[in-house]
Every structure is written in structure tokens, then in C-alpha cells.
Design a protein around this motif. Structure first.
Motif, short mmCIF file in Angstrom:
data_model
loop_
_atom_site.label_atom_id
_atom_site.label_comp_id
_atom_site.label_asym_id
_atom_site.label_seq_id
_atom_site.Cartn_x
_atom_site.Cartn_y
_atom_site.Cartn_z
N THR A 36 1.26 -1.10 0.21
CA THR A 36 0.04 0.25 0.26
C THR A 36 0.56 1.27 -0.18
O THR A 36 2.16 0.84 0.43
CB THR A 36 -1.21 -0.25 1.13
OG1 THR A 36 -0.18 -0.10 2.69
CG2 THR A 36 -1.62 -1.11 1.30
N VAL A 37 0.49 1.97 -0.76
CA VAL A 37 1.22 3.23 -0.24
C VAL A 37 1.48 4.10 1.59
O VAL A 37 2.56 4.47 1.58
CB VAL A 37 -0.28 4.40 -1.57
CG1 VAL A 37 0.81 6.09 -1.29
CG2 VAL A 37 -0.25 4.55 -2.37
N LEU A 38 0.79 3.60 1.57
CA LEU A 38 0.99 4.48 2.95
C LEU A 38 1.77 3.24 4.28
O LEU A 38 2.71 3.64 4.45
CB LEU A 38 -0.65 4.30 3.53
CG LEU A 38 -0.28 4.27 5.68
CD1 LEU A 38 -0.58 6.03 5.32
CD2 LEU A 38 -1.37 4.21 6.42
N GLY A 39 1.81 2.53 3.38
CA GLY A 39 2.65 0.91 4.05
C GLY A 39 4.08 1.24 3.49
O GLY A 39 5.24 1.47 3.71
N TYR A 40 4.68 2.40 2.71
CA TYR A 40 5.24 2.59 1.33
C TYR A 40 6.30 3.39 2.75
O TYR A 40 7.18 3.91 2.60
CB TYR A 40 5.63 2.14 0.53
CG TYR A 40 5.60 1.50 -0.19
CD1 TYR A 40 6.70 0.02 -0.14
CD2 TYR A 40 4.68 0.37 -1.33
CE1 TYR A 40 6.09 -1.72 -0.41
CE2 TYR A 40 4.13 -0.79 -2.09
CZ TYR A 40 5.33 -1.52 -1.54
OH TYR A 40 5.25 -2.43 -2.52
N ILE A 41 5.00 4.65 2.57
CA ILE A 41 5.66 5.82 3.16
C ILE A 41 6.34 5.24 4.04
O ILE A 41 7.15 6.59 4.80
CB ILE A 41 4.63 6.41 2.88
CG1 ILE A 41 4.05 6.75 0.98
CG2 ILE A 41 4.48 7.88 4.10
CD1 ILE A 41 2.77 7.98 1.28
N ARG A 42 5.48 4.38 5.59
CA ARG A 42 5.75 4.41 6.37
C ARG A 42 7.65 4.18 7.15
O ARG A 42 8.17 3.96 7.69
CB ARG A 42 5.00 3.23 7.35
CG ARG A 42 3.70 4.75 7.52
CD ARG A 42 2.37 3.24 8.25
NE ARG A 42 1.31 4.34 9.07
CZ ARG A 42 0.62 3.19 9.05
NH1 ARG A 42 -0.05 2.09 9.18
NH2 ARG A 42 -0.81 4.48 9.95
N PHE A 43 7.52 2.99 5.72
CA PHE A 43 8.88 2.59 5.69
C PHE A 43 10.09 2.93 4.77
O PHE A 43 10.52 3.39 6.02
CB PHE A 43 9.05 1.60 4.56
CG PHE A 43 10.17 0.36 4.40
CD1 PHE A 43 10.75 0.06 5.12
CD2 PHE A 43 10.74 0.89 3.26
CE1 PHE A 43 11.57 -0.64 4.92
CE2 PHE A 43 12.48 0.25 3.16
CZ PHE A 43 12.58 -0.55 4.01
N ARG A 44 9.62 3.99 4.05
CA ARG A 44 10.84 4.90 3.95
C ARG A 44 11.06 6.66 5.17
O ARG A 44 12.01 6.53 5.42
CB ARG A 44 10.15 5.94 2.42
CG ARG A 44 10.08 5.13 1.31
CD ARG A 44 9.88 5.99 0.25
NE ARG A 44 11.36 7.22 0.10
CZ ARG A 44 11.51 8.04 -0.60
NH1 ARG A 44 9.98 8.36 -0.70
NH2 ARG A 44 12.60 8.58 -0.65
#
Length: 815
Positions: free
Chosen positions: A532-540
Motif C-alpha cells: 500500500t502507499v501508506l505502508g511504503y511511506i511509513r517504511f521510508r
């Protein structure tokens, strides 16, 4: 664990023979010792050894042998039986030793494995195992022809135990090449260095063929065993090829049916008067006249013996041993191959000995003007050998191997390989190096103290994994960053960690790993799983600037684009490649619809244009979405291929599947299916043999006597059998109505049959060929036709002519 032991004495065997209506044994009947070892205390059992031994013993009894049968024999029982078998006394016509069971090969020497064999020290090889060379040496003490038949070559793991207590020795459960000599024929069920297939298949092809062929009469021994080897190779499709030793020269006929001429009960009055007149005569003519009147008379043997004495020439004076001029050499040489050693420098001289390959001798020198060497043999006798049969020891491969074996170090064996990379002992040298290095590794490993742990770790960058916790140790493998492994120990006092690498301990420097839990690798795996977009943003945000940052940004952009783009139609069957959730929308944050399993097949309707999600029809009127990496087209997939292979259920199908998809998730199942088919007694194994139907026989559609019938084959039909097997056994044949099956009991192999003999006689169309047929089959199916054909070829000599009391008598058919 109790042993099933059953020793059947020669007396009991004679009783069995009488019960089977077998003629009584002659004084000099052939002798046989049959041992079947299958129920082992410490090693793998052999299911068919006992049954095979009993079958062979029963057939030998029927053939008139004096048989001793041992079942599941321990070392003491085997030694006692072998000693009795080779004890002096009335020499049998020949001896046959049949052994079915385990054997082990120690540096090329074969040892039979008793059922109570065990290994604790190197001395156990001599005490608990039976040396085949020692057995054959005892056999060779007299001139009686011997046959040694070994049904061995099975996996049993005694070799592993022996190797551990005999360092530097090559040990194998595969048979060694036996020595050859002129009065002992050795037969192995498999070629030296190969494995026996029979026990794995629950059908002993070698024992089947041997028992079948032994039932045939008047067979020359060498040709008989050569035929057995060819039949086994044919019936196993080349997977098992027996070995028959060379150099056997004794004239032995197996299962001989020619009846001995009975000795007369006593002389007739006329014969007695004639013998009284010539008794004590020194005139050879008197005894020759007696034999002319009474060639088979009561005193015939005495007359022949007296003639031999009266005609024996005066012994020639013993010549002085010749002397030869020798160019001295006095250096060690070795025998290149089995060689005759003569009493003088020519093949005209008598043979003193036969020295086997690699025997070390002292070359005294070359006989001047010849190509013969005078040598000193190991028993200190002097003899002569042709120069092409020996070679200098110094600098030879044999010397290099002896040095390597004597030093027994890695360096010594490596020196041998450098000098002789393709030498006959190259493989043995390589194996010794592996064993010595493993021994050194285990010794070195034992010097380190390791605290046990169990933690999942991940490699942080390209790293070498080593055999020992030191950079001087061998590199086991090189692993990429991100590889996950289990740490099993912490080396005390050193910055090294022990890992479990495919079940083997290996070591890595501490700075090259981190705990997987809480690492960037675990976080990235979770982000990819959510997708998900949110999951990748949280990872970064959590791991800014990590090695996955670029890929995370690309995933965010792809997901954002997909929200504004449509789908690409698919319209074909897709298969799930791994257990996964399917979602209500092409988004991992949406509701989960259901859990699908690997191998499930659904209709794929569409794919998102970014090729990340596939729309599946999971039921009538319901669709759901799965990540594209977890499904693939069913057509051409490993799942479709496996389904087709299972549906066909044949050896060809399963083997083709393994060839097309090596190492797949279904590989173990395919191997198991192949093994089951090979082990199944009802499997029809392919052959290509002509068979004869002696009397008319029913042809069935399937190998089942209760099934529908295809037709009937007439008497003496010859057809090609393309397969054999089943329970009861069938032959598979091709007919004008299609493929069919006939019972094996309704057919015989064309090769060696009466039909083959008759066909050969008709094709030759000669008196000699017809006489050969009539001799082999005096009451044969085509007796009248053969007599009529012979008469047409020799009309001037019709009938049988013989001499009776001085009168020539001719019997003509019809007289």
C-alpha cells in the motif's frame, strides 16, 4: 532382535530330493552350498534373499546336487558350512557356492556380511566378516571346478562403519572385480562398482533368470552363465548387467542328463573262459582281442589298464636343466596383467605359476638374444616372463600409489594425483583426501567452544561463510545481503557466529549479520506484503535512505498511478502459485474475501495496467483481486503438467514431468510415484522377446484372466512379446485385433525352445542340422516331419543302421 536360522543338512536335502521324485545322488554328484542372508541384526534387511536362496537350492536338488542350505547365517555358521563344503573326501563333479545377501568391498577385496556382523574396531573385519578371497583360495587347493555366484551389491551402511575404523582404506558396498583363474568361475549379479536394483523393485531379476535357466538340461557352464547375464540385462532394460569372470577353462556340463552305462553284474561264462586263458599274459594283443569280443565286458577296465601298462614307454632320462646367459638387471618390476610364468624363456616350457596383475617381482635380468626376463617370484622361485608383461616399479603409478597409501596424508594423495591425474587409483585418492580433510575438520572444530543459541539473522552485505571461525578456513559459500539464516551458536572468545547452512554448521564474522527481528529487511518484507502507499511511506520514514528506498518510492508512484488507470483484459485460467489472501479491491488495505491455496485454478478476468493485481472470478457472480506475483497462467504451468502426469499415472509421464520441471515442488511426489510403479509387481516391464505358444492360448484385453478376451492364439504360434509382468505373470503382445495379454504359463521363450531348433533345422535343410534337432529333441513335436525330411535328403541311406553281434542291421520306418 531374534534371528531366523534354518540349516538344512545334506541328508535332509536328499530326503527332499526323494520326495520330489528326483533320482538318488551319485557318489560323485556335484555339491552346492546355498546361503540366503536377509534378516540382519545391524544392517538393512533384504526382503527376497531367503526366498531366492530357497528357489535356487530347490532347483539344484532337482538337478541332482548334494545341497546344503543356510538361511540368515551368522559368522560362525557360515565358517562351519564353508569348511564342511570344502572338506577333503570323494571329490564332487564340481562345486557351486551361491550367496544372496550383503557384501562389502575393502580396497578391492570382497567380504561377505553375516547376519550378526557388527563393527566396533578395525579387527572386526577379520572376525565378523567372511573373506571371499580366503574362500576361493580354499577352493583352488584341488582340481575340482568351482562356481561362485554372488547376488550382492545392496546398500547396507557397514561400509561407513568400516571406513571410520580403517583410516586410509577405500570401503564400498558395491562389489569389487573378482580375480580370474582357470578352474573357478565367478558370477556377480551386477557389474563391479555398481548397485543391485533387485531388492528395491521387490523382484530379483537375477535370481528369476538363474532359477529358470538352471532347469534346462545339458548346458555348457561358461555359455550358460553368459546367457544368464544377457537375459538379466535384457529383462532389466540394461539397468542391471551381471558380471562373468574370464579364464575359466574347465569342461563342465550343468544338469547333464546322459545316463552312465551300468557296470555288468558279472562275466558271462564265455567271457570268464577267455579271461582265464589270457590272465597273466604280457602280450598286448591278447587283451586287445578280449576287448574286441567284449568291449563293455566285466573285465574291460582291467584289460585297458593292463594295455596301458604294457604299452607305456620307457621313461626318458631327466635332462639337465639348461643354463642361459643373462644380462643382469636386479631391479623391482611388477606384472602388468595376469601372466603365465614359465620354467624357461619360451612358451614351449611348462607353466610354473600364474601371477595376477600388480604382483611385485625382482627382475634378475634379460635372457641374451630373447625378449624374456628371468624373475624371482614372491615365493622365491625363479621363472621366466615375456618382457611386455612386466614394467619397472621405480617411477610407476603403482609405486606412487603405494607411497601415498603408506604415508596416508592429504599431501601424499595430492602428490599422487598431480603425477597421475587419470591413474587407476585417482578416484580412490580423491576419496581419501575428502575423508582426511573431513577428519582434520572435525578435529579442528572440536578445539572451539560454542555457546548454543537459536536466533534468526540476516546477512547485511555480500559475505563469505566459512567452515571454521577463522579467515584462514575454507569458504563454504558466499551469500548475498538479505539472506536469512538461523544462528545456532556463539563462539566463545571470538567475534564469530555459527550458522545452520543447509543442515551443516558454518561460521560468519559477527559484523556481517544482524538479528532479523526489527531490521530493515523485516520492515521491507512487511511493506511488500501490505503493498500500500501508506505502508511504503511509513517504511521510508522509519528507514530513510535505506538500500530499499528507491524501490519503495517506485512502488508508491506505481500504486498512485493505478488508482487512475483501468484494466487490461485476460480471459483465461490462472493458477494460484502460493497460499494467499484475495481482496475485495485491488488494494491490500481492502477487505479480505477468502484464503486461496496453491494449485487452485480460477478464471482470470483482468489485470491492472501496472500489472500488480489480477481480477479473479472466485464464484458465480463474485470477483476478487490477488497480487499478480501469486498467480500465473494455468496452461503450461507446473500445476497443469503435474495434473496430467497424475492422470496418466505412467512411468513415462512421471519421468517426462521431472525432465520438464526439474526440482519443482512436486519432484518428491514424482520420485515416489516412479518408485511405487517400479516396485509394483503388477507393472508390465518392457521387453522385446519372441515367444512360442506350445498349445493354443487365450488372449486377454487386460492382464486379468477375469477380464474380456481378445481372441485365441493357435498351437506353436510365434509372436513378439513387448512386455512382461503382473500377478499372475503375463506377456504383452501385439495382435491384429490390438494389444493383448497371454499368461506366461501358456508361453515359452523362443530362444532355446524346440520351435527355434526345428526352424533352424528346416532353414539349414541339411542332414547334419536335422540330426542335431533329433538328438536334442528325440520325442519332439516335429519328430515325424524331421525323419521324413532327412529321408528325402538321403534316399540311398534311409533308416537307422547299427552293428549287432557282428551283423549290420538297418531299421527302415514301416519295417
Amino acid at each position: 532382535m531374534s534371528l531366523r536360522r534354518n540349516i538344512v543338512s545334506a541328508t535332509a536335502m536328499t530326503a527332499m530330493a526323494l520326495a520330489a521324485n528326483v533320482p538318488a545322488l551319485a557318489q560323485n554328484a556335484p555339491a552346492a552350498l546355498v546361503i540366503g542372508n536377509g534378516n540382519y541384526e545391524n544392517y538393512a534387511d533384504l526382503r527376497s534373499s531367503a526366498e531366492d536362496a530357497e528357489r535356487i537350492a530347490s532347483q539344484l536338488i532337482a538337478n541332482g546336487y548334494d545341497v546344503n542350505l543356510l538361511m540368515d547365517a551368522g559368522a560362525d555358521d557360515m565358517r562351519r558350512a564353508l569348511s564342511a563344503f570344502m572338506a577333503t573326501g570323494d571329490a564332487p563333479e564340481h562345486r557351486m557356492f551361491f550367496y544372496a545377501g550383503h557384501s562389502t568391498n575393502v580396497d578391492g577385496l570382497e567380504f561377505l556380511v553375516p547376519t550378526d556382523a557388527a563393527v566396533a574396531t578395525g579387527l572386526d573385519l577379520s572376525y565378523n566378516f567372511i573373506s571371499l578371497d580366503a574362500v576361493k583360495a580354499q577352493m583352488n587347493r584341488d582340481a575340482t571346478p568351482d562356481f561362485v555366484v554372488l547376488d550382492t551389491g545392496y546398500r547396507h551402511f557397514a561400509d561407513n562403519e568400516l571406513a571410520s575404523v580403517l583410516p586410509g582404506v577405500t570401503v564400498s558396498d558395491r562389489p569389487a572385480t573378482p580375480t580370474s583363474d582357470d578352474d573357478t568361475l565367478t558370477i556377480l549379479a551386477v557389474q563391479p562398482g555398481t548397485t543391485n536394483i533387485s531388492q528395491a523393485n521387490r523382484r530379483n531379476v537375477f535370481a528369476d533368470v538363474l532359477a529358470n535357466r538352471l532347469s534346462r538340461e545339458d548346458q555348457e557352464a561358461s555359455a550358460f552363465f553368459d546367457t544368464v547375464a544377457k537375459r538379466v540385462a535384457a529383462q532389466s532394460n540394461g539397468r542391471q548387467e551381471p558380471y562373468v569372470s574370464g579364464d575359466f577353462s574347465a569342461a563342465v556340463v550343468l544338469n547333464q542328463t546322459t545316463e552312465p552305462v551300468p557296470a555288468p553284474a558279472g562275466p558271462t561264462p564265455r567271457e570268464e573262459r577267455l579271461w582265464a586263458l589270457i590272465a597273466g599274459s604280457s602280450d598286448v594283443q591278447d587283451y586287445q582281442d578280449y576287448l574286441a569280443f567284449f568291449p563293455e565286458g566285466y573285465y574291460a577296465n582291467d584289460a585297458k589298464a593292463i594295455i596301458a601298462v604294457l604299452t607305456e614307454p620307457e621313461p626318458a632320462p631327466t635332462p639337465e636343466p639348461p643354463t642361459y646367459a643373462i644380462d643382469p638387471i636386479n631391479k623391482p618390476f611388477y606384472i602388468i596383467r595376469l601372466s603365465n610364468i614359465r620354467s624357461g624363456p619360451s612358451t614351449d616350457f611348462e607353466r610354473l605359476a600364474r601371477l595376477p596383475e600388480n604382483t611385485l617381482v625382482n627382475n634378475l635380468g634379460r635372457v641374451e638374444g630373447t625378449r624374456w626376463y628371468q624373475i624371482l617370484m614372491p615365493d622365491n622361485r625363479v621363472g621366466f616372463v615375456y618382457d611386455t608383461l612386466v614394467s619397472p616399479w621405480d617411477g610407476s603409478e603403482l609405486q606412487a600409489w603405494a607411497i601415498a597409501q603408506n604415508e596416508a596424508t592429504v599431501e601424499a594423495f595430492e602428490d599422487y594425483l598431480r603425477a597421475h591425474p587419470q591413474g587407476p587409483n585417482a578416484e580412490a585418492a580423491k576419496n581419501n583426501i575428502i575423508i582426511l580433510k573431513e577428519q582434520a575438520y572435525q578435529d579442528a572444530l572440536a578445539t572451539y567452544s560454542v555457546r548454543p543459541i537459536s536466533q534468526e539473522v540476516v546477512i547485511v552485505r555480500l559475505a563469505n561463510v566459512r567452515a571454521l571461525p577463522t579467515t584462514q578456513s575454507d569458504v563454504v559459500t558466499t551469500l548475498e545481503g538479505g539472506t536469512r539464516l538461523t544462528a545456532t551458536g556463539d563462539v566463545r572468545g571470538l567475534t564469530w557466529t555459527r550458522l545452520d547452512y543447509n543442515g551443516t554448521p558454518a561460521f560468519i564474522y559477527d559484523t556481517l549479520i544482524v538479528p532479523y527481528e526489527g531490521s530493515v529487511y523485516e520492515a521491507w518484507a512487511e511493506a511488500v506484503e501490505q503493498d500500500t502507499v501508506l505502508g511504503y511511506i511509513r517504511f521510508r520514514s522509519r528507514f530513510s535512505g535505506s538500500q530499499f528506498d528507491t524501490e519503495a518510492l517506485a512502488s508508491i508512484q506505481a500504486l498512485q498511478v493505478s488508482q487512475n488507470q483501468g484494466f487490461t483484459p485476460i480471459g483465461e485460467q490462472y493458477v494460484i502459485t502460493r497460499k494467499s489472501n484475495v481482496f475485495a479491491e485491488p488494494n491490500g488495505k481492502s477487505d479480505k474475501v477468502k484464503l486461496v491455496e496453491a494449485g487452485d485454478v480460477y478464471e482470470a478476468l483482468r489485470m491492472t495496467q501496472n500489472e500488480r493485481w489480477i481480477e479473479l472470478r472466485i464464484s458465480r457472480g463474485q470477483v476478487a483481486y490477488i497480487r499478480a506475483v501469486r498467480a500465473e497462467p494455468y496452461e503450461g504451468s507446473v500445476f497443469e503438467a503435474w495434473s496430467l502426469a497424475e492422470a496418466e499415472g505412467s512411468l513415462v509421464a512421471y519421468r517426462a514431468f521431472r525432465d520438464d520441471f526439474p526440482g519443482s515442488a512436486f519432484d518428491d511426489a514424482a520420485v515416489a510415484a516412479i518408485d511405487d510403479l517400479l516396485a509394483n509387481q503388477n507393472t508390465i516391464q518392457p521387453i522385446n522377446e519372441n515367444i512360442v505358444i506350445p498349445s493354443r492360448a487365450l488372449v486377454y484385453v487386460q492382464p486379468d484372466t477375469n477380464g474380456p478376451r481378445l481372441g485365441v492364439l493357435p498351437d506353436n504360434s510365434v509372436v513378439v512379446a513387448t512386455g512382461q509382468g503382473g500377478s499372475p505373470a503375463f506377456y504383452r503382445i501385439n495382435t491384429t485385433s490390438g494389444e493383448g495379454y497371454v499368461l506366461s504359463t501358456d508361453a515359452v521363450l523362443y530362444a532355446g525352445s524346440e520351435r527355434e531348433a526345428w526352424d533352424n533345422a528346416r532353414r539349414s535343410n541339411t542332414v547334419e542340422a536335422l540330426n542335431a534337432y533329433l538328438t536334442a529333441h528325440p520325442n519332439g513335436r516335429w519328430l515325424q516331419e524331421a525323419i521324413q525330411l532327412r529321408q528325402s535328403l538321403t534316399p540311398q541311406a534311409q533308416g537307422y543302421q547299427f552293428n549287432l553281434g557282428g551283423l549290420n542291421i538297418r531299421l527302415v520306418p514301416g519295417s
